[in-house]
Design an enzyme around this catalytic site. Structure first.
Site, PDB file in Angstrom:
ATOM      1  N   HIS A  19       1.304  -0.955   0.074  1.00 32.90           N
ATOM      2  CA  HIS A  19       0.058   0.220   0.169  1.00 32.90           C
ATOM      3  C   HIS A  19       0.690   1.057   0.330  1.00 32.90           C
ATOM      4  O   HIS A  19       1.631   1.319   0.195  1.00 32.90           O
ATOM      5  CB  HIS A  19      -1.193  -0.157   1.041  1.00 32.90           C
ATOM      6  CG  HIS A  19      -2.128   0.902   0.997  1.00 32.90           C
ATOM      7  ND1 HIS A  19      -1.490   2.008   1.385  1.00 32.90           N
ATOM      8  CD2 HIS A  19      -3.085   0.838   1.470  1.00 32.90           C
ATOM      9  CE1 HIS A  19      -2.898   3.151   1.816  1.00 32.90           C
ATOM     10  NE2 HIS A  19      -3.918   2.236   1.461  1.00 32.90           N
ATOM     11  N   ASP A  58       2.819  -4.733   9.074  1.00 34.34           N
ATOM     12  CA  ASP A  58       1.306  -3.457   8.401  1.00 34.34           C
ATOM     13  C   ASP A  58       0.384  -4.548   7.866  1.00 34.34           C
ATOM     14  O   ASP A  58       0.541  -5.716   6.946  1.00 34.34           O
ATOM     15  CB  ASP A  58       1.396  -3.160   6.883  1.00 34.34           C
ATOM     16  CG  ASP A  58       0.506  -2.557   6.237  1.00 34.34           C
ATOM     17  OD1 ASP A  58      -0.813  -2.412   7.183  1.00 34.34           O
ATOM     18  OD2 ASP A  58      -0.091  -2.167   5.757  1.00 34.34           O
ATOM     19  N   GLN A  94      -4.868  -5.908   6.727  1.00 35.31           N
ATOM     20  CA  GLN A  94      -5.276  -6.597   6.124  1.00 35.31           C
ATOM     21  C   GLN A  94      -5.838  -7.508   6.365  1.00 35.31           C
ATOM     22  O   GLN A  94      -6.881  -8.381   6.645  1.00 35.31           O
ATOM     23  CB  GLN A  94      -5.212  -6.007   4.447  1.00 35.31           C
ATOM     24  CG  GLN A  94      -5.616  -4.954   3.955  1.00 35.31           C
ATOM     25  CD  GLN A  94      -7.220  -4.654   3.598  1.00 35.31           C
ATOM     26  OE1 GLN A  94      -7.630  -5.364   3.859  1.00 35.31           O
ATOM     27  NE2 GLN A  94      -7.538  -3.122   3.756  1.00 35.31           N
ATOM     28  N   LYS A 110     -10.654  -0.925   9.863  1.00 36.12           N
ATOM     29  CA  LYS A 110     -10.601  -1.472   9.147  1.00 36.12           C
ATOM     30  C   LYS A 110     -11.784  -3.206   9.667  1.00 36.12           C
ATOM     31  O   LYS A 110     -11.679  -4.157   9.444  1.00 36.12           O
ATOM     32  CB  LYS A 110      -9.769  -2.246   8.506  1.00 36.12           C
ATOM     33  CG  LYS A 110      -9.032  -1.158   7.504  1.00 36.12           C
ATOM     34  CD  LYS A 110      -7.517  -1.869   6.598  1.00 36.12           C
ATOM     35  CE  LYS A 110      -7.677  -0.338   6.003  1.00 36.12           C
ATOM     36  NZ  LYS A 110      -8.453  -0.085   4.915  1.00 36.12           N
ATOM     37  N   CYS A 163      -4.589   2.776  -4.066  1.00 40.51           N
ATOM     38  CA  CYS A 163      -3.752   2.881  -3.156  1.00 40.51           C
ATOM     39  C   CYS A 163      -2.208   1.884  -3.556  1.00 40.51           C
ATOM     40  O   CYS A 163      -1.706   1.906  -2.282  1.00 40.51           O
ATOM     41  CB  CYS A 163      -3.547   3.782  -1.510  1.00 40.51           C
ATOM     42  SG  CYS A 163      -4.659   4.996  -0.895  1.00 40.51           S
TER      43      CYS A 163
END
Length: 421
Positions: A138, A215, A218, A241, A379
């Site tokens: 991302h 990261d 997700q 999220k 993104c």
């Protein structure tokens, strides 16, 4: 008069088997009509919806507890502080951090990554050093490291991926060397759904003494996180999220690293003492939390964690996996549809293109049928360049989506092809 705890009464009951229709009743937004059609919300990778239990918790804070935290000796301030720090304790258990002070509240994964870039990167990375990221990142895990490399005259190295959207680990090994000073990779690609073998990748980096940031934006909505098992040095995720309000999130860091880092921002609540000659910073985690935070949002994140624990993370994950498999099978059978990202290990995301039809047109027509998908580069422009597409349409799933919604999506895609055919 009822106590605050008695006022917070809206709590889901645990389910023995996955009853998606009962789960859907926890999410008020899912019951509405859009353009005369029932809402089919398939944009969960951008922001998931918020259950009534979390909405109610935030409302009760604003009604009965609202005050600034940490500074006050009065009743409301202490109530707000206890709720805020209680949420941090829930985060600690949720990710299995060794100590609650390792859990830094931020507005989301983007701010968490930037905190690490400024606090660690600007202090410990210099000219000629190398930072490794992957080809599926991302922008939030690309741009900060580019900024650092430009400032420090360091070099950004990129792990390539294959046509299925899987990272090439042999190439990763080839990039690791004595000049490598940091690795930053996604747990799951937001554009492809690929699940990366981050534990193995962390282990390989650690053999060179290199710290790793994951990261996890997700991953958090779909499965449990154990930062001690991963041995991750930093792990960032966003609340919005994972069924919490916007403005909530966490960056985990090993205490030994956080202690060495410079603060990201200066201001109130991140200090022990201030004179015009010198400032002494507060202990963790306050050192990295300058100013008044998003108190209601972080309390909401704690409530979202409660919700996920109540409904059962493993059952939710198993249901989502079945739903993604079903959707993949259905879309793959549509002539003219090409799925972008066919990794063996995937979570929650189905990106696709239709020959000679722009994804924005796909998204617009689907919206007229009440279907919310994301259309664009997500993104992740380097991913689009890698697969030679300007953009994709992306359906992303949560445990409240249904097979019937997948069927509605398939029917609408067939209508798109008919309209443009």
């Amino acid at each position: 008069m009822a106590t605050l705890e008695q006022l917070i009464t809206i709590k889901p009951k645990p389910v023995a088997v996955w009853d998606v229709e009962r789960i859907r009743k926890d999410f008020p937004v899912l019951g509405q009509m859009v353009h005369g059609n029932p809402l089919v919300y398939l944009d969960n990778a951008a922001s998931s919806q918020v259950p009534q239990m979390v909405i109610e918790r935030g409302s009760q804070y604003l009604k009965f507890e609202h005050s600034n935290i940490h500074r006050g000796v009065h009743y409301l301030s202490m109530k707000a502080t206890n709720a805020y720090e209680g949420a941090r304790e829930k985060v600690k258990r949720f990710i299995n951090a060794a100590d609650v002070k390792e859990c830094i509240f931020v507005r989301g994964a983007t701010e968490g990554i930037n905190l690490v870039m400024h606090g660690y990167g600007r202090k410990f990375i210099g000219a000629g050093d190398e930072i490794i990221i992957s080809a599926m990142e991302h922008h939030a895990n690309i741009v900060p490291w580019q900024m650092l490399c430009e400032e420090k005259n360091a070099k950004l190295r990129v792990i390539p991926m294959n046509d299925a959207g899987e990272l090439l680990l042999d190439e990763y090994d080839a990039l690791l060397n004595e000049r490598t000073k940091f690795v930053a990779i996604a747990h799951v690609s937001n554009a492809l759904g690929t699940v990366n073998p981050v534990k193995e990748m962390i282990d390989r980096a650690h053999k060179y003494g290199v710290p790793v940031l994951i990261d996890g934006a997700q991953w958090g909505p779909h499965s449990s996180v154990d930062v001690q098992d991963l041995a991750s040095d930093f792990y960032a995720f966003s609340g919005h999220k994972m069924f919490a309000p916007t403005g909530s999130g966490v960056v985990y860091g090993k205490a030994a690293l956080l202690e060495k880092m410079n603060p990201f921002q200066g201001g109130g609540d991140m200090i022990k003492s201030v004179t015009f000659e010198k400032t002494i910073y507060a202990d963790l985690p306050n050192k990295f939390e300058a100013g008044t935070p998003a108190i209601a949002s972080q309390i909401g994140l704690g409530a979202a964690i409660d919700y996920l624990n109540i409904i059962g993370r493993e059952k939710a994950a198993a249901y989502e996996h079945e739903l993604l498999s079903y959707a993949t099978e259905r879309l793959s059978a549509i002539e003219g549809v090409r799925i972008i990202g066919t990794a063996r290990e995937k979570l929650g995301v189905l990106s696709f293109v239709i020959e000679d039809i722009h994804p924005h047109d796909i998204g617009t027509i689907l919206d007229q049928r009440g279907i919310a998908v994301r259309a664009g580069h997500h993104c992740a422009q380097p991913v689009m360049q890698r697969f030679k597409v300007p953009a994709t349409a992306r359906a992303s799933f949560a445990f409240y989506n249904t097979r019937e919604e997948v069927d509605i999506l398939v029917s609408a895609i067939e209508k798109v092809i008919e309209v443009f055919g």
